[in-house]
Design an enzyme around this catalytic site. Structure first.
Site, PDB file in Angstrom:
ATOM      1  N   LYS A 154       6.033 -48.975  31.336  1.00 16.62           N
ATOM      2  CA  LYS A 154       5.208 -49.244  30.147  1.00 16.62           C
ATOM      3  C   LYS A 154       3.821 -48.597  30.303  1.00 16.62           C
ATOM      4  O   LYS A 154       3.728 -47.407  30.437  1.00 16.62           O
ATOM      5  CB  LYS A 154       5.146 -50.754  29.911  1.00 16.62           C
ATOM      6  CG  LYS A 154       6.531 -51.426  29.891  1.00 16.62           C
ATOM      7  CD  LYS A 154       7.385 -50.868  28.777  1.00 16.62           C
ATOM      8  CE  LYS A 154       8.737 -51.512  28.584  1.00 16.62           C
ATOM      9  NZ  LYS A 154       9.654 -51.578  29.682  1.00 16.62           N
ATOM     10  N   TYR A 156      10.991 -61.486  29.218  1.00 16.61           N
ATOM     11  CA  TYR A 156      11.742 -60.257  28.974  1.00 16.61           C
ATOM     12  C   TYR A 156      13.251 -60.528  29.120  1.00 16.61           C
ATOM     13  O   TYR A 156      13.660 -61.220  30.064  1.00 16.61           O
ATOM     14  CB  TYR A 156      11.268 -59.161  29.938  1.00 16.61           C
ATOM     15  CG  TYR A 156      12.111 -57.932  29.828  1.00 16.61           C
ATOM     16  CD1 TYR A 156      12.139 -57.201  28.637  1.00 16.61           C
ATOM     17  CD2 TYR A 156      12.914 -57.502  30.871  1.00 16.61           C
ATOM     18  CE1 TYR A 156      12.945 -56.085  28.505  1.00 16.61           C
ATOM     19  CE2 TYR A 156      13.715 -56.381  30.754  1.00 16.61           C
ATOM     20  CZ  TYR A 156      13.730 -55.679  29.567  1.00 16.61           C
ATOM     21  OH  TYR A 156      14.537 -54.589  29.437  1.00 16.61           O
ATOM     22  N   ASP A 206       4.426 -61.475  35.739  1.00 16.97           N
ATOM     23  CA  ASP A 206       4.787 -60.177  35.156  1.00 16.97           C
ATOM     24  C   ASP A 206       3.600 -59.761  34.284  1.00 16.97           C
ATOM     25  O   ASP A 206       3.336 -60.342  33.238  1.00 16.97           O
ATOM     26  CB  ASP A 206       6.067 -60.330  34.328  1.00 16.97           C
ATOM     27  CG  ASP A 206       6.535 -58.995  33.740  1.00 16.97           C
ATOM     28  OD1 ASP A 206       5.669 -58.113  33.505  1.00 16.97           O
ATOM     29  OD2 ASP A 206       7.739 -58.835  33.492  1.00 16.97           O
TER      30      ASP A 206
END
Ligand SMILES: Cc1ncc(COP(=O)(O)O)c(C=O)c1O
Length: 424
Positions: A240, A131, A215
């Site tokens: 999310k 990310y 993650d």
């Protein structure tokens, strides 16, 4: 002492996470019988006596251990708050973890964890692509604090990680190995159990064992449980799938009591705690997490089926499409219970064609983020991963014709109809 509202069994029968999301950790009798846990929207808590205040402070600051069966007394919402703690208890259940911490965003969960587990001179090893915010953190902000980073490309598998660990160990003590699996946006999987093995081997050569943090935003907690495959920490952007309604920003980190206590100290000190209103929204979301993730994954499989046959589509990065002879197939089978609903597909015609398609979408919204009830599409090369140099982007598969789609819970046929007209 075991509280009845913290019971996870009926007789010999173990209750599943889905059933525990409706009530675990909450005693209605402490809140006028309210069926739902209230939002304890308060900054501070009243002590019964000065002696109690002293004891609560000693416990919350870690100066005194908790007595057997005692919960840390409520002091101040940057340290603890019932709504926040109940959200933490319930996320820990999904992750099969001893403990959990929620924080103000996915990035606060990642940065607080990395800060708590590293010191100047240490090295962080991380998977790529990762990310963008994590990339900026490890390659920018932490470097200013003399914490260096060494990346490895997820699609290179165990060999890539092994080489990165060897390179990193020459530079200093490896504090954390941070893995995003599947990666975003190209959906390559990293083998968590194999990573554990390699990290333990390198750990023998240094004074402290490196921490393996995963993650798990893209598949978790329904489709992947990293702690059960050897990870020490499981991190989410709760923004999310867990939040799931595109109406909050949050993050979490789950793991052993010991590691979480270490991270809690830093979270409480630097103030990256979640607010109670967001924690209350998380409690609401956790009740429907399973049905939302199942529905969006079923929808994604139908949408992938349509795109897979489309003339304009060159490639689709979706774990559900892995063939048995693909090196990642075995990782998928042992590590994941489902393929999720976020994937990327490359179309013919590069950026111009991708932009044209995105601009024509009617039902699917053109926005970054993922994991919400509504479908979202974006262009990684120009948006979420625009900070990655072009040559690096091409190397890791973020081409100009690549579109990332997060499938929501609309009727899949409607999403397909929208994509069909946009791709024409
Ligand atoms: C995989 C992943 N990790 C972490 C983050 C950061 O989360 P947040 O935006 O909640 O800080 C994101 C955000 O898009 C993400 O996709």
């Amino acid at each position: 002492m075991s509280h009845s509202y913290k019971k996870r069994t009926i007789g010999e029968h173990s209750l599943q996470p889905q059933s525990l999301m409706m009530g675990y950790g909450y005693d209605p009798q402490l809140s006028e019988g309210s069926i739902k846990c209230p939002n304890f929207q308060t900054s501070t808590f009243v002590f019964k006596s000065a002696e109690q205040g002293k004891h609560f402070f000693d416990v919350v600051s870690g100066r005194k251990p908790l007595n057997e069966g005692e919960n840390a007394g409520l002091v101040y919402s940057r340290f603890n708050n019932p709504t926040i703690e109940i959200a933490e208890n319930r996320i820990a259940i999904w992750d099969d973890a001893e403990d959990c911490l929620v924080m103000g965003s996915g990035m606060s969960a990642i940065s607080t964890t990395l800060l708590a587990c590293s010191k100047p001179g240490d090295i962080i090893v991380y998977s790529e692509p990762i990310y963008g915010g994590t990339d900026t953190l490890v390659n920018g902000i932490l470097k200013q604090m003399n914490i260096q980073a060494v990346g490895f490309i997820s699609s290179e598998g165990a060999a890539g990680l092994k080489a990165a660990l060897a390179q990193a160990s020459k530079l200093g003590n490896i504090s954390v190995v941070m893995i995003e699996t599947p990666d975003n946006p190209t959906n390559n999987l990293v083998d968590i159990a194999k990573s554990r093995e390699l990290i333990d081997a390198i750990g023998q050569t240094q004074s402290t064992k490196p921490i393996l943090a995963v993650d798990n935003t893209m598949l978790g907690p329904l489709w992947q449980q990293p702690l059960n495959h050897g990870a020490d920490l499981c991190i989410y952007s709760l923004t999310k799938y867990v939040g799931g309604h595109s109406d909050l920003i949050g993050g979490s980190c789950s793991g052993s009591k010991e590691l979480i206590a270490k991270i809690r100290k830093v979270r409480n000190g630097i103030g990256t705690t979640m607010d109670s209103n967001t924690a209350w929204l998380i409690l609401r979301s956790l009740e429907t997490l399973k049905i939302r993730m199942k529905a969006s994954t079923e929808g994604a499989m139908k949408v992938v089926g349509f795109l897979n046959q489309h003339d304009e589509v060159i490639r689709i990065d979706y774990p559900g499409l892995l063939k048995e002879d693909h090196p990642q197939y075995q990782i998928y089978k042992k590590q994941c219970q489902g393929a999720g609903s976020t994937f990327s597909f490359e179309i013919k015609g590069g950026e111009a064609a991708a932009f044209k398609t995105l601009n024509k979408l009617k039902l699917v919204k053109l926005a970054v983020s993922l994991g919400g009830t509504e479908s979202l599409a974006q262009h990684p090369a120009a948006m979420t991963h625009s900070g990655v140099p072009k040559a690096r982007r091409e190397l890791i598969g973020i081409t100009d014709g690549l579109i990332r789609l997060s499938v929501g819970i609309e009727e899949p046929e409607d999403i397909i109809a929208d994509l069909a007209q946009a791709l024409k």
